[in-house]
Enzyme design. Sequence first.
Site, PDB file in Angstrom:
ATOM      1  N   ASP A 187      37.340  29.512  37.654  1.00 35.37           N
ATOM      2  CA  ASP A 187      36.546  31.437  37.406  1.00 35.37           C
ATOM      3  C   ASP A 187      35.777  31.123  36.127  1.00 35.37           C
ATOM      4  OD1 ASP A 187      36.087  34.339  38.198  1.00 35.37           O
ATOM      5  OD2 ASP A 187      37.629  33.990  39.121  1.00 35.37           O
ATOM      6  N   HIS A 250      30.854  32.867  40.090  1.00 38.23           N
ATOM      7  CA  HIS A 250      32.497  32.870  39.342  1.00 38.23           C
ATOM      8  C   HIS A 250      32.435  31.463  38.945  1.00 38.23           C
ATOM      9  CE1 HIS A 250      34.387  36.402  40.009  1.00 38.23           C
ATOM     10  NE2 HIS A 250      33.985  36.748  41.220  1.00 38.23           N
ATOM     11  N   GLU A 314      31.208  38.112  45.602  1.00 35.26           N
ATOM     12  CA  GLU A 314      30.331  37.991  44.197  1.00 35.26           C
ATOM     13  C   GLU A 314      29.749  37.589  43.499  1.00 35.26           C
ATOM     14  OE1 GLU A 314      34.323  41.654  43.272  1.00 35.26           O
ATOM     15  OE2 GLU A 314      34.377  39.289  41.824  1.00 35.26           O
TER      16      GLU A 314
HETATM   17  C1  TNX Z   1      37.706  41.421  42.575  1.00 31.20           C
HETATM   18  S1  TNX Z   1      38.095  39.522  45.437  1.00 31.20           S
HETATM   19  C2  TNX Z   1      37.715  39.881  42.800  1.00 31.20           C
HETATM   20  C3  TNX Z   1      38.569  39.344  41.355  1.00 31.20           C
HETATM   21  C4  TNX Z   1      39.331  40.260  40.341  1.00 31.20           C
HETATM   22  C5  TNX Z   1      39.531  41.082  40.871  1.00 31.20           C
HETATM   23  C6  TNX Z   1      40.156  42.027  40.070  1.00 31.20           C
HETATM   24  C7  TNX Z   1      37.994  38.915  44.883  1.00 31.20           C
HETATM   25  C8  TNX Z   1      37.204  37.944  46.001  1.00 31.20           C
HETATM   26  N1  TNX Z   1      37.456  38.644  43.521  1.00 31.20           N
HETATM   27  O1  TNX Z   1      37.872  38.667  40.591  1.00 31.20           O
HETATM   28  O2  TNX Z   1      39.809  39.771  40.262  1.00 31.20           O
HETATM   29  O3  TNX Z   1      38.459  41.688  42.112  1.00 31.20           O
HETATM   30  O4  TNX Z   1      40.915  43.036  40.907  1.00 31.20           O
END
Ligand code: TNX
Length: 529
Positions: A187, A250, A314
Amino acid sequence: MIDAAARPVPDLALVPRPDSLVVLPGRFTLDHRTGLRAGPGAETAAALLRELLTPATGLALPAHSDGQVALLLAPGEGDLGAEGYALTVRPDAVLLRAARPEGLLRGIQTLRQLLPPEALAAEGAQTRMPAVGWPVPCVRITDRPRFAWRGAMLDVARHFQPVAHVRRFVDLLALHKLNVLHLHLTDDQGWRMPVAAYPRLTEIGGRRAESAGDGIPHEGAYTRAELAGLVAYAARRGVSVVPEIEMPGHARAALAAYPELGNRPGVRLEPWTRWGVCENVFGVHDAVLDFCRGVLDEVADVFPGPYVHLGGDECPDAEWERSRAARARIATAGLAGPGALHGWFLATVAAHLAGLGRRPLGWTRTGAELPAPFTAMAWLDAEHGRTAALRGHDVIMAPYRSTYLDYPQSADPREPRGQDGVLDLRGVYDNEPAPAHWEPEAARHVLGTQAQLWTEYARTPAELDYLAFPRLCALADTAWSAHRDWPDFRRRLGHHQTRLAALGVRGRPLPSPHPERTAACEPTTAVRP
Ligand code: TNX
C-alpha cells in the site's frame, strides 16, 4: 436443520452453525486408550487433528488400526461436496467422513468444538485431563458450506504483522471454517513482499518515518521463506492465501523505492505517512508494466492459489491528466482519456496473470469499472456486487457497512479508535451475501463473502483480536450457513466465547443480548468518500 426432538444442549454451540445436527444420547470419551485411525487419503487431516489436540489434552492419539476415532475419505459421498463432511459420535467411536480432504479439515474443527473448551488451549497452556477423560457428546452431523469463498482480509501493509501472528490468525480462521486469508501486502504506507528483482521495494518501501504524525518509525517485511511457509501452514489447515499487490493506485511505497515508476520524473517521494487516498499512482509507461509483470511472476512463484488480487481501488487520475507519458499511452492505446487508463492498466496486467495461469481479483466501487476477467470484490455498496454480477463478474461480497472490522463495534467513546461510524455484531450477522431480491443470475455469481481488517488504527495482536472477535464469528456464520436466527447465534456465541478465551483470544466482551439500537449505533452511520 437442527433436529427438533433434540434437546437444546448449550455446549453444542457450534460456530458456524452446521447444516444438520442431531443430538444422540450418551457421550464418547477421549482418553489414553483412544487411537486415531486415518483411511487412505485422510492421513494429513488425522495428523493435523493429533497436532491440534495433543498439546492441550496430553493424549498421544496413536494411529492404532483399531482406533476409536476414524477419519475416512469416502469419495462416493458426492452429496457432501468439496468441503462437506459427516460426523458421527457414538459412545464407542467417532467417525468422520468426507468426499474430499477439505471436508475432513472442516470436520476436525467441529470435533474440536465438541470437546470441552480446555481441549482447544494453545501449546504450553496448563490444561489437565479431566479424571474421566475428555467427553464428546454423541451427535450425527451432516454439514456443508453455503459459499465456497469464506474469507478474511488482513492489511499487513499499514501495520506490519510478524508471520507468527499471521499463522495464529490462520488457526482462528480455520477454527471458524473460513478458508481464505487475503493478505493486503502493499500500500502507500508500506511494501511487505520481498521481490528479488526489486530489492528496494522492501528496503525502502518497507519503512516509513511515522504514522499520521505519531513520530514513530514503522517497518517490516516478510522473507520469501516466511511467506512460502505461511502458505504451506495455511494449506494444511484448508486455508488458501490470496496475495494482494495494489495497482495502479495505493502504490506510493513502491514509488519511493523506484521513483522512475511514477508520473513525475525527478520527484522523490517517501513511503506515505498519512492515511487516506494518495494521489501518487503508478505511471503507464512500458517500464511500469514490465515491473508489474516481474513482481507478479515472483508472487505467482510464492502463492500457488488460483487468485491474485491486483487492488485497483481508489486511483486518482490527477497525475495522469498532467503526464506527457500518459497522454502518449492514451493515444497509442486508443483510449478516450485519462479515466480509461485505470481499466487499460488492469486489463494489461491481468493478461499477464492469465499467462501465469492465475485469475485477477479487484476491488470495485461501482460494480462496473473492472475489466471482464476480474472477480469483483464489492466493497462500497452491496448493490454494486449485483451490478458486477449482472455484467458477468464473479463477486465476493465485502461491503464496508457489514464487513469492515476497522469500524468501532459500538458508539461508546471508549472503543478503540477506528473509522468514523459503527459496525456492531448484529450488523455483521445481518449481512446477506446474496440478497433475496437479486436476480438468480446475479446471485449465482456470488462466490461468498469476507471480512476486512484494515490496520490504520490497529497494530498489535491484542488490538486485532478485539476488532475481529466476535464479529468474525458472525461473518463465518453468514458465509457457511444460510440459516439466520439471531437469538440462536447469540446463544451459540455465548458458549463459543469460552473456546476463544481458552485459545487466548482477547476479543470484545459480548454486548447485552438485547441492545437498544439507537440511530447512532446503526452501522449505516459510516460515511465514505
Ligand atoms: C478503503 S476499500 C480502502 C482502504 C482503507 C479502508 C479503511 C478499499 C479497497 N480501500 O485503503 O484502509 O477503506 O476502511
